[in-house]
Design a protein around this motif. Structure first.
Motif, PDB file in Angstrom:
ATOM      1  N   TRP A   1      51.633  36.468  -8.262  1.00 52.70           N
ATOM      2  CA  TRP A   1      52.480  36.185  -9.429  1.00 52.70           C
ATOM      3  C   TRP A   1      52.497  37.331 -10.447  1.00 52.70           C
ATOM      4  CZ3 TRP A   1      50.981  32.440 -13.893  1.00 52.70           C
ATOM      5  CH2 TRP A   1      52.114  32.208 -14.688  1.00 52.70           C
ATOM      6  N   ALA A   2      53.648  37.986 -10.547  1.00 54.56           N
ATOM      7  CA  ALA A   2      53.905  39.040 -11.550  1.00 54.56           C
ATOM      8  C   ALA A   2      52.988  40.252 -11.410  1.00 54.56           C
ATOM      9  CB  ALA A   2      53.825  38.490 -12.967  1.00 54.56           C
ATOM     10  N   SER A   3      52.193  40.318 -10.329  1.00 57.14           N
ATOM     11  CA  SER A   3      51.224  41.415 -10.260  1.00 57.14           C
ATOM     12  C   SER A   3      51.919  42.775 -10.177  1.00 57.14           C
ATOM     13  CB  SER A   3      50.244  41.215  -9.098  1.00 57.14           C
ATOM     14  OG  SER A   3      50.928  41.087  -7.872  1.00 57.14           O
ATOM     15  N   LEU A   4      53.110  42.828  -9.560  1.00 58.48           N
ATOM     16  CA  LEU A   4      53.832  44.105  -9.493  1.00 58.48           C
ATOM     17  C   LEU A   4      54.089  44.652 -10.896  1.00 58.48           C
ATOM     18  CD1 LEU A   4      55.399  46.236  -7.817  1.00 58.48           C
ATOM     19  CD2 LEU A   4      57.417  44.775  -8.012  1.00 58.48           C
ATOM     20  N   SER A   5      54.299  43.765 -11.857  1.00 59.86           N
ATOM     21  CA  SER A   5      54.588  44.205 -13.231  1.00 59.86           C
ATOM     22  C   SER A   5      53.384  44.845 -13.903  1.00 59.86           C
ATOM     23  CB  SER A   5      55.093  43.040 -14.089  1.00 59.86           C
ATOM     24  OG  SER A   5      56.503  42.974 -14.012  1.00 59.86           O
TER      25      SER A   5
ATOM     26  N   PRO B   1      54.272  45.750   9.403  1.00 52.18           N
ATOM     27  CA  PRO B   1      55.575  46.235   9.881  1.00 52.18           C
ATOM     28  C   PRO B   1      56.512  45.074  10.200  1.00 52.18           C
ATOM     29  CG  PRO B   1      53.807  46.682  11.485  1.00 52.18           C
ATOM     30  CD  PRO B   1      53.156  46.137  10.263  1.00 52.18           C
ATOM     31  N   GLY B   2      57.729  45.159   9.713  1.00 52.75           N
ATOM     32  CA  GLY B   2      58.724  44.120  10.000  1.00 52.75           C
ATOM     33  C   GLY B   2      58.558  42.865   9.182  1.00 52.75           C
ATOM     34  N   ALA B   3      57.542  42.811   8.320  1.00 58.13           N
ATOM     35  CA  ALA B   3      57.234  41.555   7.618  1.00 58.13           C
ATOM     36  C   ALA B   3      57.971  41.464   6.285  1.00 58.13           C
ATOM     37  CB  ALA B   3      55.729  41.457   7.367  1.00 58.13           C
ATOM     38  N   PRO B   4      58.375  40.254   5.896  1.00 59.87           N
ATOM     39  CA  PRO B   4      58.960  40.069   4.566  1.00 59.87           C
ATOM     40  C   PRO B   4      57.893  40.124   3.480  1.00 59.87           C
ATOM     41  CG  PRO B   4      58.766  37.971   5.682  1.00 59.87           C
ATOM     42  CD  PRO B   4      58.293  39.002   6.670  1.00 59.87           C
ATOM     43  N   VAL B   5      58.353  40.435   2.279  1.00 68.56           N
ATOM     44  CA  VAL B   5      57.448  40.584   1.122  1.00 68.56           C
ATOM     45  C   VAL B   5      57.963  39.695  -0.006  1.00 68.56           C
ATOM     46  CG1 VAL B   5      56.527  42.208  -0.587  1.00 68.56           C
ATOM     47  CG2 VAL B   5      57.042  43.007   1.746  1.00 68.56           C
ATOM     48  N   LEU B   6      57.159  38.722  -0.407  1.00 70.40           N
ATOM     49  CA  LEU B   6      57.518  37.902  -1.570  1.00 70.40           C
ATOM     50  C   LEU B   6      56.869  38.510  -2.808  1.00 70.40           C
ATOM     51  CD1 LEU B   6      58.577  35.359  -3.060  1.00 70.40           C
ATOM     52  CD2 LEU B   6      56.517  34.159  -2.289  1.00 70.40           C
ATOM     53  N   LEU B   7      57.683  38.814  -3.803  1.00 69.71           N
ATOM     54  CA  LEU B   7      57.148  39.379  -5.046  1.00 69.71           C
ATOM     55  C   LEU B   7      57.798  38.696  -6.243  1.00 69.71           C
ATOM     56  CD1 LEU B   7      59.465  41.381  -6.432  1.00 69.71           C
ATOM     57  CD2 LEU B   7      58.806  42.863  -4.544  1.00 69.71           C
ATOM     58  N   SER B   8      57.116  38.783  -7.387  1.00 66.37           N
ATOM     59  CA  SER B   8      57.688  38.273  -8.634  1.00 66.37           C
ATOM     60  C   SER B   8      57.350  39.271  -9.729  1.00 66.37           C
ATOM     61  CB  SER B   8      57.139  36.878  -8.947  1.00 66.37           C
ATOM     62  OG  SER B   8      55.730  36.881  -8.926  1.00 66.37           O
ATOM     63  N   TYR B   9      58.078  39.194 -10.834  1.00 63.30           N
ATOM     64  CA  TYR B   9      57.915  40.238 -11.849  1.00 63.30           C
ATOM     65  C   TYR B   9      58.367  39.731 -13.214  1.00 63.30           C
ATOM     66  CZ  TYR B   9      62.928  40.739 -10.861  1.00 63.30           C
ATOM     67  OH  TYR B   9      64.269  40.477 -10.675  1.00 63.30           O
ATOM     68  N   LEU B  10      57.968  40.459 -14.242  1.00 59.47           N
ATOM     69  CA  LEU B  10      58.421  40.159 -15.605  1.00 59.47           C
ATOM     70  C   LEU B  10      59.821  40.709 -15.761  1.00 59.47           C
ATOM     71  CD1 LEU B  10      55.174  41.142 -17.523  1.00 59.47           C
ATOM     72  CD2 LEU B  10      56.118  38.845 -17.329  1.00 59.47           C
ATOM     73  N   GLY B  11      60.746  39.839 -16.122  1.00 59.88           N
ATOM     74  CA  GLY B  11      62.137  40.237 -16.279  1.00 59.88           C
ATOM     75  C   GLY B  11      62.376  40.968 -17.591  1.00 59.88           C
ATOM     76  N   PRO B  12      63.607  41.382 -17.808  1.00 62.91           N
ATOM     77  CA  PRO B  12      63.893  42.274 -18.932  1.00 62.91           C
ATOM     78  C   PRO B  12      63.846  41.640 -20.310  1.00 62.91           C
ATOM     79  CG  PRO B  12      65.895  41.763 -17.714  1.00 62.91           C
ATOM     80  CD  PRO B  12      64.772  41.113 -16.989  1.00 62.91           C
ATOM     81  N   ASP B  13      63.795  40.319 -20.408  1.00 64.44           N
ATOM     82  CA  ASP B  13      63.788  39.726 -21.746  1.00 64.44           C
ATOM     83  C   ASP B  13      62.563  40.163 -22.530  1.00 64.44           C
ATOM     84  OD1 ASP B  13      65.349  36.608 -20.823  1.00 64.44           O
ATOM     85  OD2 ASP B  13      66.170  38.503 -21.500  1.00 64.44           O
ATOM     86  N   ASP B  14      62.695  40.143 -23.851  1.00 61.69           N
ATOM     87  CA  ASP B  14      61.583  40.650 -24.656  1.00 61.69           C
ATOM     88  C   ASP B  14      60.482  39.604 -24.772  1.00 61.69           C
ATOM     89  OD1 ASP B  14      62.307  38.858 -26.577  1.00 61.69           O
ATOM     90  OD2 ASP B  14      63.407  40.312 -27.770  1.00 61.69           O
ATOM     91  N   ASP B  15      59.494  39.914 -25.595  1.00 58.25           N
ATOM     92  CA  ASP B  15      58.330  39.030 -25.729  1.00 58.25           C
ATOM     93  C   ASP B  15      58.540  38.032 -26.856  1.00 58.25           C
ATOM     94  OD1 ASP B  15      56.982  42.112 -25.474  1.00 58.25           O
ATOM     95  OD2 ASP B  15      56.632  40.628 -23.911  1.00 58.25           O
ATOM     96  N   GLY B  16      59.787  37.708 -27.131  1.00 59.31           N
ATOM     97  CA  GLY B  16      60.043  36.857 -28.279  1.00 59.31           C
ATOM     98  C   GLY B  16      59.910  37.674 -29.553  1.00 59.31           C
ATOM     99  N   ARG B  17      60.114  39.000 -29.432  1.00 63.93           N
ATOM    100  CA  ARG B  17      59.937  39.877 -30.585  1.00 63.93           C
ATOM    101  C   ARG B  17      61.205  39.815 -31.447  1.00 63.93           C
ATOM    102  NH1 ARG B  17      58.261  45.010 -27.086  1.00 63.93           N
ATOM    103  NH2 ARG B  17      60.070  44.258 -25.987  1.00 63.93           N
TER     104      ARG B  17
END
Ligand SMILES: C[S@@+](CC[C@H](N)C(=O)[O-])C[C@H]1O[C@@H](n2cnc3c(N)ncnc32)[C@H](O)[C@@H]1O
Length: 287
Positions: free
Chosen positions: A167-171, A191-207
């Protein structure tokens, strides 16, 4: 006739605004100093310390106890993610996804760089036959994939059927070269395997406080100039409970994937940005 606001209430509201803005300003300065002053390796060390202190991800913590999110379950049930097999899980925290994936019948090899979470992860793995865990980072995966040894070298025997970047580790890879190295390592170990990833999207931090936020860019540029370093990239940030992070647009994720030979078989922005990447040759005959 409008009702007058008593002076004491006006004073209280003003004091509240001053305090609130001061706290936002202090947080902004803290973030920009940390972004400007620490190397990529030092940021990783800070992130490991930050996440080690976050027991929400370990058994007993609310995040762990939540189990797999609905969007994760849906993605795992979506082709080309396999219905069974060996899964490599990075950024595994205290084992939330490991427990969920094991319950679905996958054999999980997991790794996590924050020592306290890696300890919890190993304990969770020991309760799930076929699963194993080690304290390691995405840099360790890239190193092991190019035959450089390290903590993951012994774990990468037979190829994996799927990869999950937790969860979000790529970010939390704020270094562009580290992201490229991670994506480049995946076809070697899976090799040949799918990769499930998630990330923090572009919205701000509520700033939302515009007046304070307007100080960020000049401060960022000024610090970079003073230290003779490149300014932090747009989307880079720091939060006490989440460490250093990079926000991505959907286009940036797809460009990162394409550069490593993947394309998005699934890409959802809601309720949490995530994608399943598939090797291009697997889906479009190498086109
Ligand atoms: C939001 S937490 C999610 C933890 C776990 N996947 C979960 O969902 O409960 C992000 C995780 O990414 C890990 N992480 C941060 N930097 C990393 C890196 N360079 N390599 C691998 N994992 C990293 C953190 O230590 C943390 O455990």
């Amino acid at each position: 006739m409008s009702t007058a606001i008593p002076p004491w209430a006006r004073a209280l509201l003003l004091a509240d605004r001053v305090l609130h803005s001061s706290a936002r300003f202090a947080a902004l300065v803290r973030t920009e100093l940390l972004l400007a002053g620490l190397s990529a390796e030092q940021r990783e060390a800070v992130n490991a310390a930050v996440f080690s202190a976050e027991d929400t991800y370990a058994p007993g913590g609310p995040t762990f106890e939540h189990g797999l999110f609905a969007w994760e379950r849906a993605a795992l049930a979506t082709a080309p993610f396999p219905a069974s097999g060996r899964v490599l899980l990075g950024g595994a925290g205290g084992g939330r996804e490991l427990a969920g994936l094991s319950a679905l019948g996958y054999e999980v090899t997991a790794f996590e760089p924050a020592p306290a979470l890696a300890h919890a992860l190993a304990a969770v793995a020991s309760r799930h036959p076929g699963s194993r865990a080690v304290c390691a980072s995405y840099a360790d995966l890239a190193r092991a994939a190019r035959g450089g040894g390290g903590p993951l070298a012994a774990m990468l025997g037979a190829p994996f059927d799927a990869v999950v970047l937790g969860w979000a580790s790529l970010s939390h890879l704020t270094d562009a070269a580290a992201r490229t190295a991670l994506l480049a390592a995946l076809p070697a170990v899976a090799p040949g395997a799918p990769v499930l990833l998630s990330y923090l999207g572009p919205d701000d931090d509520g700033r939302a406080n515009g007046r304070v936020e307007r100080l960020r860019s000049p401060l960022r540029r000024g610090l970079a100039l003073a230290l003779g370093r490149a300014a932090a990239a747009p989307g880079e940030g720091f939060q006490p409970g989440a460490g250093f992070y990079q926000r991505f647009s959907a286009g940036e994720i797809e460009a990162l994937a394409a550069a490593a030979g993947y394309e998005a078989a699934l890409h959802e922005r809601e309720p949490y940005p995530h994608a399943i990447l598939a090797p291009r040759s697997e889906r479009s005959g190498g086109a």
